[in-house]
Structures are given as structure tokens and as C-alpha cells.
Write a protein that holds these residues in place. Structure first.
Motif, PDB file in Angstrom:
ATOM      1  N   GLY A   1       0.787  -1.218   0.000  1.00 53.49           N
ATOM      2  CA  GLY A   1       0.000   0.000   0.000  1.00 53.49           C
ATOM      3  C   GLY A   1       0.820   1.270   0.000  1.00 53.49           C
ATOM      4  O   GLY A   1       0.518   2.225  -0.730  1.00 53.49           O
ATOM      5  N   ASP A   2       1.869   1.326   0.805  1.00 56.03           N
ATOM      6  CA  ASP A   2       2.663   2.545   0.897  1.00 56.03           C
ATOM      7  C   ASP A   2       3.368   2.859  -0.421  1.00 56.03           C
ATOM      8  O   ASP A   2       3.444   4.020  -0.836  1.00 56.03           O
ATOM      9  N   ARG A   3       3.885   1.846  -1.066  1.00 54.47           N
ATOM     10  CA  ARG A   3       4.574   2.079  -2.345  1.00 54.47           C
ATOM     11  C   ARG A   3       3.579   2.480  -3.428  1.00 54.47           C
ATOM     12  O   ARG A   3       3.884   3.324  -4.286  1.00 54.47           O
ATOM     13  N   LEU A   4       2.403   1.884  -3.390  1.00 56.74           N
ATOM     14  CA  LEU A   4       1.357   2.320  -4.315  1.00 56.74           C
ATOM     15  C   LEU A   4       1.004   3.783  -4.073  1.00 56.74           C
ATOM     16  O   LEU A   4       0.835   4.549  -5.022  1.00 56.74           O
ATOM     17  N   ALA A   5       0.898   4.157  -2.814  1.00 58.65           N
ATOM     18  CA  ALA A   5       0.557   5.544  -2.487  1.00 58.65           C
ATOM     19  C   ALA A   5       1.601   6.509  -3.033  1.00 58.65           C
ATOM     20  O   ALA A   5       1.263   7.599  -3.512  1.00 58.65           O
ATOM     21  N   ALA A   6       2.868   6.118  -2.983  1.00 62.52           N
ATOM     22  CA  ALA A   6       3.924   6.987  -3.500  1.00 62.52           C
ATOM     23  C   ALA A   6       3.746   7.217  -5.000  1.00 62.52           C
ATOM     24  O   ALA A   6       3.938   8.335  -5.499  1.00 62.52           O
ATOM     25  N   TYR A   7       3.353   6.172  -5.723  1.00 62.59           N
ATOM     26  CA  TYR A   7       3.121   6.333  -7.160  1.00 62.59           C
ATOM     27  C   TYR A   7       1.878   7.184  -7.427  1.00 62.59           C
ATOM     28  O   TYR A   7       1.866   8.019  -8.341  1.00 62.59           O
ATOM     29  N   VAL A   8       0.822   6.996  -6.643  1.00 67.17           N
ATOM     30  CA  VAL A   8      -0.385   7.807  -6.820  1.00 67.17           C
ATOM     31  C   VAL A   8      -0.084   9.276  -6.552  1.00 67.17           C
ATOM     32  O   VAL A   8      -0.597  10.167  -7.236  1.00 67.17           O
ATOM     33  N   ALA A   9       0.783   9.526  -5.565  1.00 68.04           N
ATOM     34  CA  ALA A   9       1.130  10.908  -5.240  1.00 68.04           C
ATOM     35  C   ALA A   9       1.938  11.570  -6.349  1.00 68.04           C
ATOM     36  O   ALA A   9       1.835  12.779  -6.569  1.00 68.04           O
ATOM     37  N   GLU A  10       2.739  10.776  -7.058  1.00 71.22           N
ATOM     38  CA  GLU A  10       3.637  11.354  -8.066  1.00 71.22           C
ATOM     39  C   GLU A  10       3.016  11.438  -9.450  1.00 71.22           C
ATOM     40  O   GLU A  10       3.294  12.380 -10.205  1.00 71.22           O
TER      41      GLU A  10
END
Length: 318
Positions: free
Chosen positions: A169-178
Motif C-alpha cells: 500500500g505505501d509504495r502504491l501511495a507513492a506512485y499515486v502521489a507522483e
């Protein structure tokens, strides 16, 4: 028509995604082989249940899952399926025609070659969703070549929506943020036993209007049948986790609700979640999961599950 996520953010998806879908890794032979007859019966049962969304990937059985969808969907009576597949990995067959190896390739040429091969197996001119598959350790490659490539594929009409599919989830969130992301598929990180996606990913997707598809709601089978030989996140279950799953089953039984029904419906408690996909390898599993997705669950059960930590306090239970 498109929906809206929490806080009023309009969905980035240009179409409505069915509430329940089928994950096709089992049709590619995950854990055990599935016969052609059983694969056909699985899709026929999906048609009977009104299920039209199918998630697949080249890595599922070295293309077998995609090939089976391409050949068997129409005979099953599913004329207009919604299909998501994935890219970032290329199948490299051996000279003798055996499946060979799967290798990462995040270049534009690799991304396009992967999609072209998928479309050939699926026997379709386009797909609805293209996910970058498990790009956990490749942020530079995603930034430099892979994400621009899938955006161009979307602009060209070969896919309708783009996103990322991962187990973290956290790594996915980083991609969604970028990046500008239409949809994400998060597997195993938002279940009755694992709330990781709630910390960063789901609130961010609600804010950005990124649709969320949740897979792995049974955590590799434990929440379907919490027995001693069950798997949890692809490994043999530990005693403490097994006890938690069995306690969850006991609470559900007090209200006459199958554990599988609570497991499938749990992700819908968060407004950013658009769809749940469940892996099925037989007609019986399709029928059982379709029934579980519709089983009435009283608010009081969600409250009891929240009291014992299976449902986070941030989620509405009434």
C-alpha cells in the motif's frame, strides 16, 4: 457515468467498473493446474452470476490466463467484458516452445510489446485497464519510460485507463502521489486481517479520485477457510494469525454470516473502493463468491468486528 470518491473528488475512471470481478491467476495454474473444462465452466458460472469484470496478466501461467479469457469468454456468453491486464514483464519462451522465463522490461518498447502480446492472447483490439505490474523496486524506470509509455497507450486508445497493481500500500501511495493515476489494484493489503492500505493509500485515492480495486481479500485463502493447513499471504499460516481468522469466523457465525461474505464485503466500507476481485478456479467458487458478495450483513456485525479490531475505527460501520 463515473462515481465519486470520498470528499467529493470525481473518479478518474472514464467508465463504471463492476462491483465484483474475477481474478484469473488460478486459471493460469496458480498453486494447482486447472483443466480446460473447469476453466470454461468457471467463465460460464461468471456469466450466470452476471459478472463481467476480469483481471488478468501475462505472468499468470505464462500467458495461459489471458489466452483462456480470449478463447472462452464469448462461448461462455460474455460478449462485452471489462478486462484489466498488466505490463512491465515480458514472456521469453524457450526455443522448444516451453514457457521459459519472465523478465522485467520497463522500456517503452517492452511496455508496448507486452500489451501487443496480451491483446493477441485476449483476441481484443484494446483493454479497459492496463496496470504497471509490481513496479516496487523500479521508481526510476517507471518515471523515465514506463509511465510515459502507458500514458501514450491510453492517448492512442489501446487502453481506457492506466494504473499500478501491487501488494504494498505505501509504495502504491507513492506512485499515486507522483503520477496521474486512474485506478490502482492493491492485493492483500486491505482485508479483515490486514489494514495497511488504510494508512496512506486509500485516503490519498479518495482525495485524488483514483479508483481502487481490492484483490486478495482472503489473504491467499485463510479468510475463506481458516484451517491449520491454510495459506496466509502466500506462506503457511502462523498460529497467532490462524487464531485471529478463526475468531473472526466465530463472530460472523454469531450473526449467521459466512466469513467469506464479510471478507468480500469488508473493502466496500471505504468509499474509495470501487471493486473487489476474487480469484476463482471453478464454477463452484464463482457461485459461492458471487453469493457471498450479496449476502446481507447487519450493521451490528460490522460493529462487533470493529470492537475486536477486524474493522478499523476510521471506517463507517452503520
Amino acid at each position: 457515468m463515473t462515481g465519486a470518491s470520498a470528499h467529493g473528488a470525481p473518479s478518474r475512471l472514464p467508465f463504471d467498473l463492476p462491483r465484483l470481478g474475477i481474478g484469473t491467476a488460478p486459471l493460469g495454474g496458480l498453486f494447482q493446474e486447472v483443466s480446460e473444462q473447469d476453466a470454461a465452466a468457471t467463465l460460464e458460472a461468471a456469466a450466470a452470476a452476471g459478472i463481467t469484470y476480469f483481471d488478468t496478466a501475462p505472468r499468470y501461467g505464462h500467458g495461459q490466463a489471458e489466452d483462456r479469457l480470449g478463447r472462452l469468454l464469448a462461448p461462455a456468453g460474455i460478449a462485452e467484458p471489462v478486462i484489466s491486464t498488466k505490463t512491465g514483464w515480458l514472456l521469453r519462451p524457450e526455443p522448444d516452445g516451453s514457457p521459459g522465463t519472465v523478465v522485467t522490461d520497463w522500456t517503452e518498447r517492452g511496455i508496448r510489446a507486452s500489451l501487443e502480446s496480451s491483446l493477441t492472447r485476449l483476441r481484443r483490439p484494446s483493454v479497459d485497464i492496463l496496470y504497471l505490474h509490481d513496479p516496487d523496486d523500479y521508481p526510476d524506470e517507471i518515471r523515465r519510460t514506463a509511465y510515459p509509455a502507458v500514458r501514450r497507450l491510453r492517448d492512442e486508445g489501446l487502453v481506457r485507463a492506466i494504473g499500478f497493481g501491487m501488494n504494498h500500500g505505501d509504495r502504491l501511495a507513492a506512485y499515486v502521489a507522483e503520477f496521474e493515476v486512474d485506478v490502482v489494484l492493491v492485493a492483500g493489503r486491505f482485508s479483515l486481517l490486514d489494514h495497511e492500505a488504510l494508512t496512506t493509500l486509500l485516503p490519498l485515492c479518495a482525495k485524488t479520485g483514483t479508483a481502487v480495486v481490492v484483490g486478495g481479500v482472503f489473504n491467499t485463502g485463510l479468510l475463506a477457510d481458516p484451517s491449520d493447513d491454510a495459506m496466509f499471504n502466500y506462506r503457511p499460516v502462523q498460529a497467532e494469525t490462524l487464531a485471529r481468522a478463526q475468531r473472526c469466523r466465530e463472530l460472523c457465525a454469531e450473526f449467521g454470516v459466512p466469513l467469506a461474505a464479510a471478507a468480500i464485503q469488508f473493502p466496500y466500507l471505504h468509499p474509495a473502493v470501487t471493486s473487489v476481485v476474487v480469484g476463482c478456479r471453478s464454477a463452484a467458487e464463482v457461485s459461492a463468491n458471487a453469493a457471498a458478495s450479496r449476502f446481507p450483513i447487519p450493521d451490528r456485525l460490522w460493529q462487533r468486528l470493529a470492537e475486536e479490531g477486524f474493522v478499523p475505527s476510521q471506517l463507517p460501520t452503520v
